[in-house]
Design a protein around this motif. Structure first.
Motif, PDB file in Angstrom:
ATOM      1  N   ILE A   1       0.832  -1.206   0.000  1.00 39.43           N
ATOM      2  CA  ILE A   1       0.000   0.000   0.000  1.00 39.43           C
ATOM      3  C   ILE A   1       0.866   1.255   0.000  1.00 39.43           C
ATOM      4  O   ILE A   1       0.585   2.231  -0.697  1.00 39.43           O
ATOM      5  CB  ILE A   1      -0.950  -0.013   1.217  1.00 39.43           C
ATOM      6  CG1 ILE A   1      -1.932  -1.179   1.112  1.00 39.43           C
ATOM      7  CG2 ILE A   1      -1.711   1.306   1.321  1.00 39.43           C
ATOM      8  CD1 ILE A   1      -2.820  -1.336   2.331  1.00 39.43           C
ATOM      9  N   ALA A   2       1.931   1.247   0.799  1.00 41.11           N
ATOM     10  CA  ALA A   2       2.810   2.411   0.883  1.00 41.11           C
ATOM     11  C   ALA A   2       3.470   2.703  -0.460  1.00 41.11           C
ATOM     12  O   ALA A   2       3.590   3.862  -0.871  1.00 41.11           O
ATOM     13  CB  ALA A   2       3.879   2.180   1.954  1.00 41.11           C
ATOM     14  N   LYS A   3       3.895   1.636  -1.171  1.00 45.30           N
ATOM     15  CA  LYS A   3       4.549   1.841  -2.456  1.00 45.30           C
ATOM     16  C   LYS A   3       3.569   2.338  -3.517  1.00 45.30           C
ATOM     17  O   LYS A   3       3.953   3.065  -4.436  1.00 45.30           O
ATOM     18  CB  LYS A   3       5.210   0.548  -2.909  1.00 45.30           C
ATOM     19  CG  LYS A   3       6.387   0.128  -2.031  1.00 45.30           C
ATOM     20  CD  LYS A   3       6.977  -1.197  -2.473  1.00 45.30           C
ATOM     21  CE  LYS A   3       8.138  -1.605  -1.574  1.00 45.30           C
ATOM     22  NZ  LYS A   3       8.704  -2.925  -1.964  1.00 45.30           N
ATOM     23  N   ALA A   4       2.307   1.925  -3.391  1.00 44.63           N
ATOM     24  CA  ALA A   4       1.301   2.360  -4.366  1.00 44.63           C
ATOM     25  C   ALA A   4       0.724   3.727  -4.031  1.00 44.63           C
ATOM     26  O   ALA A   4       0.037   4.324  -4.861  1.00 44.63           O
ATOM     27  CB  ALA A   4       0.168   1.335  -4.428  1.00 44.63           C
ATOM     28  N   ASN A   5       1.018   4.227  -2.829  1.00 41.95           N
ATOM     29  CA  ASN A   5       0.413   5.477  -2.364  1.00 41.95           C
ATOM     30  C   ASN A   5       0.706   6.651  -3.291  1.00 41.95           C
ATOM     31  O   ASN A   5      -0.202   7.375  -3.713  1.00 41.95           O
ATOM     32  CB  ASN A   5       0.909   5.784  -0.949  1.00 41.95           C
ATOM     33  CG  ASN A   5       0.247   7.016  -0.363  1.00 41.95           C
ATOM     34  OD1 ASN A   5      -0.918   7.264  -0.613  1.00 41.95           O
ATOM     35  ND2 ASN A   5       1.001   7.767   0.418  1.00 41.95           N
TER      36      ASN A   5
END
Length: 273
Positions: free
Chosen positions: A159-163
């Motif tokens: 999720i953090a990388k896609a944020n």
């Protein structure tokens, strides 16, 4: 500008997109160090935990005042209609339909206004939004030392990388729905975000005695000289407030940052030296 328009303008022009462009801009210039990560983290906390809740509070407060104003106008319309009945003969069927519509307007606006009016209610409504309470919850979990279990950590990493990508996509969709306009307000917002704000931080840093550490003062100025945070334009499109000016400011400031970034890299050593 109304209260909610001014609040969205402040979110757009006042908050740097440190969470999305911070690592991409600061790491290549100053290196991937603990100091760089701390600067990005602290400014991200200020933007997400302080400025966004204040902006949401002002949006709710402005909407509550608009509902109260609409309630008064609807009640005045009902009273004027009632007074006119004594002097003018109208069609009973049409008159009854008009009165019913006016009564519904008063009922739908005055009740909402009574329930949602006031600073405390506006603050509570703001804290109910996930964009506000999620950031506060994250800070609380970090402060009390609660760690994410290793079994679910990869999910949060994904999720953090896609944020950043999702935020850029959302901002792009918001920009594509409005017609671009380059007015004085857009120019002023861009100047405020890219020139005036970092200049004020540079001046305050020098007054506070940070001139002896070139790397820190330069990193501070660059961190607050980034383009507008995408959260401002996303909130703008979500509530349909200040969309045209906010989208234009975001677009112009993002393009102009290519020049102002080089300007501050050259200017900060010159001023300190």
């Amino acid at each position: 500008r109304s209260i909610q328009e001014a609040a969205v303008c402040a979110l757009v022009a006042g908050s740097p997109t440190i969470g999305f462009l911070g690592f991409a801009v600061l790491d290549p210039i100053y290196g991937n160090t603990v100091s760089t990560n701390l600067v990005i983290a602290i400014i991200s906390i200020v933007v997400n935990v302080v400025t966004i809740p204040i902006g949401m509070y002002l949006i709710n407060l402005g909407q509550a005042k608009d509902r109260a104003k609409l309630s008064v106008q609807a009640e005045n319309a009902v009273n004027a209609k009632a007074n006119a009945k004594g002097d003018i003969t109208l069609d009973p069927a049409r008159d009854a339909a008009t009165d019913k519509t006016a009564e519904l307007m008063v009922h739908g606006t005055s009740n909402t206004g009574k329930n949602r009016n006031g600073n405390l209610q506006a603050l509570l409504d703001a804290l109910k939004q996930p964009i506000c309470w999620a950031s506060l919850l994250a800070i609380f979990l970090v402060l009390v030392g609660i760690h994410v279990p290793s079994q679910v950590a990869p999910t949060f990493d994904l999720i953090a990388k896609a944020n950043s990508g999702v935020a850029v996509l959302s901002a792009g969709l918001a920009l594509s729905t409005v017609k671009f306009s380059l007015g004085w307000e857009t120019i002023w917002n861009t100047f405020f975000r890219l020139i005036l704000t970092p200049a004020v931080f540079l001046g305050v840093a020098l007054l506070c005695g940070m001139g002896g550490d070139m790397n820190k003062i330069s990193m501070l100025v660059m961190a607050v000289a980034l383009p507008p945070a995408f959260s401002g334009i996303i909130i703008s499109s979500r509530y349909n407030i200040y969309v045209k000016e906010g989208a234009s400011t975001t677009a112009v400031a993002t393009v102009a940052f290519a020049a102002t970034c080089l300007l501050w890299i050259w200017l900060v050593p010159f001023c300190v030296g």
